[in-house]
Scaffold this motif. Structure first.
Motif, short mmCIF file in Angstrom:
data_model
loop_
_atom_site.label_atom_id
_atom_site.label_comp_id
_atom_site.label_asym_id
_atom_site.label_seq_id
_atom_site.Cartn_x
_atom_site.Cartn_y
_atom_site.Cartn_z
N ALA A 87 0.83 -1.21 0.00
CA ALA A 87 0.00 0.00 0.00
C ALA A 87 0.86 1.26 0.00
O ALA A 87 0.55 2.24 -0.68
CB ALA A 87 -0.95 0.00 1.20
N ALA A 88 1.96 1.24 0.74
CA ALA A 88 2.86 2.40 0.76
C ALA A 88 3.55 2.58 -0.59
O ALA A 88 3.72 3.71 -1.06
CB ALA A 88 3.89 2.25 1.88
N LEU A 89 3.93 1.47 -1.21
CA LEU A 89 4.54 1.56 -2.55
C LEU A 89 3.56 2.13 -3.56
O LEU A 89 3.94 2.93 -4.42
CB LEU A 89 5.03 0.18 -3.01
N ASP A 90 2.30 1.75 -3.46
CA ASP A 90 1.27 2.33 -4.33
C ASP A 90 1.22 3.85 -4.12
O ASP A 90 1.11 4.61 -5.09
CB ASP A 90 -0.11 1.73 -4.04
N GLY A 91 1.33 4.28 -2.88
CA GLY A 91 1.33 5.70 -2.58
C GLY A 91 2.54 6.41 -3.18
O GLY A 91 2.43 7.51 -3.72
N VAL A 92 3.70 5.77 -3.10
CA VAL A 92 4.91 6.36 -3.69
C VAL A 92 4.74 6.53 -5.20
O VAL A 92 5.08 7.57 -5.75
CB VAL A 92 6.16 5.50 -3.37
N VAL A 93 4.18 5.54 -5.86
CA VAL A 93 3.95 5.63 -7.31
C VAL A 93 3.00 6.79 -7.61
O VAL A 93 3.24 7.59 -8.53
CB VAL A 93 3.42 4.30 -7.87
N ARG A 94 1.93 6.94 -6.83
CA ARG A 94 1.00 8.06 -7.03
C ARG A 94 1.68 9.41 -6.81
O ARG A 94 1.44 10.37 -7.53
CB ARG A 94 -0.23 7.92 -6.14
N VAL A 95 2.56 9.48 -5.81
CA VAL A 95 3.29 10.74 -5.54
C VAL A 95 4.22 11.07 -6.71
O VAL A 95 4.30 12.22 -7.13
CB VAL A 95 4.06 10.63 -4.20
N VAL A 96 4.92 10.08 -7.24
CA VAL A 96 5.81 10.32 -8.38
C VAL A 96 5.01 10.87 -9.55
O VAL A 96 5.41 11.84 -10.19
CB VAL A 96 6.58 9.03 -8.77
N GLU A 97 3.85 10.27 -9.82
CA GLU A 97 2.98 10.76 -10.91
C GLU A 97 2.51 12.18 -10.63
O GLU A 97 2.57 13.05 -11.51
CB GLU A 97 1.76 9.85 -11.07
N GLY A 98 2.06 12.45 -9.42
CA GLY A 98 1.56 13.78 -9.07
C GLY A 98 2.65 14.83 -9.09
O GLY A 98 2.44 15.95 -9.58
N ASN A 99 3.83 14.49 -8.59
CA ASN A 99 4.94 15.43 -8.60
C ASN A 99 5.32 15.82 -10.02
O ASN A 99 5.67 16.97 -10.29
CB ASN A 99 6.16 14.85 -7.87
N ASN A 100 5.26 14.87 -10.92
CA ASN A 100 5.58 15.15 -12.31
C ASN A 100 4.66 16.24 -12.85
O ASN A 100 5.10 17.19 -13.50
CB ASN A 100 5.48 13.87 -13.15
N ARG A 101 3.37 16.14 -12.58
CA ARG A 101 2.42 17.15 -13.04
C ARG A 101 2.68 18.50 -12.37
O ARG A 101 2.65 19.55 -13.01
CB ARG A 101 0.99 16.69 -12.77
N LEU A 102 2.95 18.48 -11.06
CA LEU A 102 3.21 19.72 -10.34
C LEU A 102 4.45 20.43 -10.87
O LEU A 102 4.45 21.65 -11.04
CB LEU A 102 3.38 19.45 -8.84
#
Length: 172
Positions: A87-102
């Motif tokens: 679950a934490a790894l899933d969160g890291v992947v979502r953060v990487v995707e979101g940071n890219n957009r930001l």
């Protein structure tokens, strides 16, 4: 991401009348470097995850840039990311995707002071990344070459160069 945040924080502090003692960026490049890039596909996200974990993706040419093989590599390598629950790894992947957009949507203001860029001198071959990209966003730019890849910037050899350089600049 960290360098972009650090530069923005230095600008925000100055706008609030605060003095910034040292703005030093570890092999970070402004948002301009990433703005024209398209939305990352899954391979780009898993490549970024490898880099974050300190792996050079070029050293793993046969690795499929997909969740299972990348996570297996991280788990075998004993990296902190590899020890996270699913679950934490899933969160890291979502953060990487979101940071890219930001990052691609961020626009820098000018920092009135010296920006010290610690460049991973063994990295970024064939890419249009250069510390000079920060020049419009700081009064002065100082570049220190660190004999390392980006993923090695927190390792012992790189730290042996970085720590004394930062200590000297903080003292002066």
């Amino acid at each position: 991401m960290g360098g972009i945040i650090a530069q923005a924080m230095a600008v925000a502090l100055q706008r609030r009348g605060r003095q910034v003692g040292l703005l030093a960026l570890l092999d970070a490049y402004p948002a301009d470097a990433w703005r024209a890039e398209s939305e990352p596909d899954q391979a780009a996200i898993y490549r970024a995850l490898l880099v974050i974990a300190g792996h050079d993706p070029a050293q793993h040419p046969d690795l499929a840039l997909e969740r299972t093989p990348v996570i297996d590599l991280l788990r075998r390598g004993g990296t902190p990311l590899g020890r996270l629950p699913e679950a934490a790894l899933d969160g890291v992947v979502r953060v990487v995707e979101g940071n890219n957009r930001l990052v691609r949507g961020h626009h820098h203001a000018r920092f009135e002071g010296r920006l010290v860029h610690l460049r991973a001198a063994h990295d970024h071959a064939g890419r249009a990344l250069a510390p000079s990209m920060w020049a419009p966003y700081a009064t002065t730019l100082e570049v220190i070459d660190v004999p390392a890849l980006h993923g090695e910037m927190m390792g012992a050899r790189a730290t042996a160069v970085i720590a004394p350089a930062l200590l000297q600049r903080m003292a002066g």
